[in-house]
Motif scaffolding. Structure first.
Motif, short mmCIF file in Angstrom:
data_model
loop_
_atom_site.label_atom_id
_atom_site.label_comp_id
_atom_site.label_asym_id
_atom_site.label_seq_id
_atom_site.Cartn_x
_atom_site.Cartn_y
_atom_site.Cartn_z
N GLY A 1 -0.80 1.59 -20.29
CA GLY A 1 -0.37 0.18 -20.55
C GLY A 1 0.64 0.14 -21.62
N TRP A 2 1.70 1.20 -21.76
CA TRP A 2 2.75 1.23 -22.53
C TRP A 2 3.90 0.61 -22.34
N ASN A 3 4.55 0.13 -23.18
CA ASN A 3 5.94 -0.14 -22.88
C ASN A 3 6.92 1.04 -23.51
N ILE A 4 8.03 1.12 -23.35
CA ILE A 4 8.97 2.28 -23.89
C ILE A 4 8.90 2.45 -25.36
N MET A 5 8.64 1.47 -26.01
CA MET A 5 8.62 1.24 -27.64
C MET A 5 7.42 2.08 -27.93
N ASP A 6 6.20 1.79 -27.12
CA ASP A 6 5.03 2.24 -27.49
C ASP A 6 5.04 3.78 -27.47
#
Ligand code: G16
Length: 542
Positions: A436-441
């Motif tokens: 459930g991550w975006n690229i910033m995570d």
């Protein structure tokens, strides 16, 4: 064909018209396309001999990958999908350079020295990228294969990793997968869909990305592959074949220049992917709200995969020896994170997939990635069998079985035969989706040290020789000492120089803690190379 009947391999169309020396480098022969015809013809001959020795199909790929459009190249692929064995690289270099008058003698010598049974069958699987020069070079290779009565199986325009896959599938009688492009697309997409199916809440993950296809074969292939991925992810493709190959776009450009490619819209926080000219390398990047560029390269991909596998192994309660292979170009920040936080053993190998691949085979699960985005994961057969057993073991809990089944499908999603940009992209997307991550995570996993690469043109790049996986310079004598002196002035400084095996340049890498010092550090090292190794053109300056 008897070795005494070799005279008909002399083909007037493919005589040697170039006097310069050509060398089987990091990834085969790679140079100006217009000097390569005789080399391709001879590699066709050699591929037949290699196939007879190995009693298996050999791959022959025509590509110059990340190089400019006017270059081209050829690499041979051994039966299990590996790069050509090192001893045969020397044979290939010698064969490519002998005069026409010595061609028959040299082929006969190879037959004798390698004890080749010339009545054995030979199959060569061929493929090419989208370069203008590739069809002519393919004809030359086919002429060589047929001159020694080899069977040609041509797959036309394919990515390099697809050709590796086809070679392995052919040689394993389909047990690795169906030896067709449809088989490749189906195997990868089926596994991708399976792992994504149950997740309802994807947190910060958005199933849409921008793909910079470097104006290369990746664009052609992705158009086809997309039909198999419908309903899973939206891929907005740019640099999809109209512009010049690798020109201001593609994985190498984005990684080395540390800036976005042309044509991809400048929208903040959008997950972007760049692949290279033959789609065997991949890097991710994004722009933050201040339009500042952020790169997530091969090191980031490797650490993401390693951390995820560690979790899946813990969840499934399976215990295997994980290992991660990098090269000297790996950022010190990633190496620290892998060893100290993930506590996974890290090995440093020389640049070139063959070096990383062979080290990865030493682990149960070997993850290898070059910082430039070339890499994959290898699983021992015994490991795959244990995971298969776990999936059907009635004594395991649902959590344990689910994790094992994810692992099993992920193995199918990975092109184990070689680093594969498209397969790697599916793997990264799977992990981000699952977490459930975006690229910033993803970027928050660890901090990179500021780093940079430069290319220095010298009169003869081979004046620079190195040891210790390319990290130390042996010649010109004294150069390493001078580099060490420069580096010692910078906190957490590291720098090395090595001749490229794919371009006529010397590569210089540097990293250090303070980004304002980085330029000074790398320019000082590049200038030492320029002075000590016969620099050509303007001297690197601050
Ligand atoms: C090839 C190799 C890579 C290597 C790269 C650069 O990539 O497959 O392993 O890192 O060349 O090598 P060098 O520094 O020797 O020029 P590609 O994508 O161009 O085939």
């Amino acid at each position: 064909m008897e070795s005494s009947q070799l005279e008909n391999i002399l083909n007037v169309k493919y005589t040697k018209k170039y006097d310069g020396y050509v060398q089987y480098g990091t990834a085969g022969f790679r140079t100006k396309a217009d000097v390569l015809e005789h080399v391709l013809y001879r590699m066709g001959l050699l591929a037949v001999l290699r196939s007879k020795v190995k009693n298996a199909a050999i791959g022959l790929m025509i590509t110059a990958s990340h190089n400019i459009g006017s270059d081209n190249g050829v690499k041979l692929i051994d039966p299990a999908g590996e790069m050509l064995e090192a001893a045969w690289e020397l044979i290939a270099t010698n064969l490519a350079n002998v005069e026409d008058s010595d061609l028959v003698f040299t082929i006969r010598q190879i037959i004798e020295e390698q004890n080749i049974n010339m009545s054995a069958d030979a199959t060569v699987i061929t493929g090419r990228d989208t370069r203008e020069s590739s069809p002519v070079l393919l004809n030359a290779a086919i002429a060589g294969i047929q001159a020694l009565h080899g069977i040609v199986k041509d797959f036309g325009i394919v990515t390099t990793p697809q050709l590796h896959y086809l070679v392995v599938c052919t040689n394993t009688n389909g047990s690795y997968g169906e030896p067709t492009l449809h088989g490749y697309y189906t195997k990868l997409s089926k596994a991708f869909k399976y792992v994504r199916q149950d997740k309802i809440n994807n947190g910060q993950y958005v199933a849409e990305l921008s793909l910079d296809a470097a104006n290369g074969v990746g664009a052609t292939v992705m158009r086809e592959f997309y039909n198999y991925l419908v309903g899973t992810i939206i891929i907005n493709m740019y640099n999809d074949g109209i512009g010049d190959l690798n020109h201001m776009c593609g994985a190498d450009y984005v990684k080395v220049k540390q800036m976005p490619p042309v044509s991809v819209p400048n929208k903040p926080k959008v997950r972007c992917v760049s692949i290279d000219g033959d789609a065997d390398r991949i890097i991710y990047f994004y722009l933050d709200e201040n339009y500042e560029f952020h790169l997530l390269d091969g090191d980031r991909i490797a650490t993401l995969i390693a951390a995820y596998f560690k979790e899946l192994l813990q969840e499934s309660r399976l215990s295997f020896q994980l290992g991660l292979i990098q090269t000297a170009y790996a950022n010190g920040g990633s190496t620290n994170y892998i060893s100290n936080v993930l506590q996974i053993p890290v090995v440093c190998a020389s640049t070139g997939i063959k070096h990383l691949h062979s080290k990865a085979l030493e682990f149960d699960i070997g993850i290898y990635f070059e910082a430039n985005g070339h890499g994959t994961v290898l699983f021992k057969e015994t490991v795959i069998q244990i995971i298969k057993n776990a999936v059907i073991n009635p004594e395991l809990s649902i959590t344990e079985k689910t994790a094992a089944s994810k692992l099993l499908n992920i193995i199918d999603m990975i092109n184990q035969t070689v680093g594969d940009a498209l397969s790697d992209m599916l793997l990264v997307e799977t992990i981000l989706h699952d977490k459930g991550w975006n690229i910033m995570d993803w970027e928050e996993m660890y901090k990179d040290l500021p780093n940079k690469q430069l290319k220095v043109i010298v009169s003869d790049k081979n004046l620079i020789t190195t040891t210790n996986a390319g990290r130390q310079c042996v010649t010109p004598e004294g150069l390493q000492g001078e580099i060490d002196k420069v580096v010692s002035k910078y906190r957490n400084g590291r720098s090395f120089v090595r001749p490229s095996g794919t371009e006529d340049i010397v590569r210089v890498y540097a990293e250090c803690e303070n980004s304002t010092d980085l330029n000074e550090l790398i320019v000082n090292v590049a200038s030492l190379v320029y002075k000590r190794a016969g620099g050509v053109g303007p001297e690197p300056k601050l």
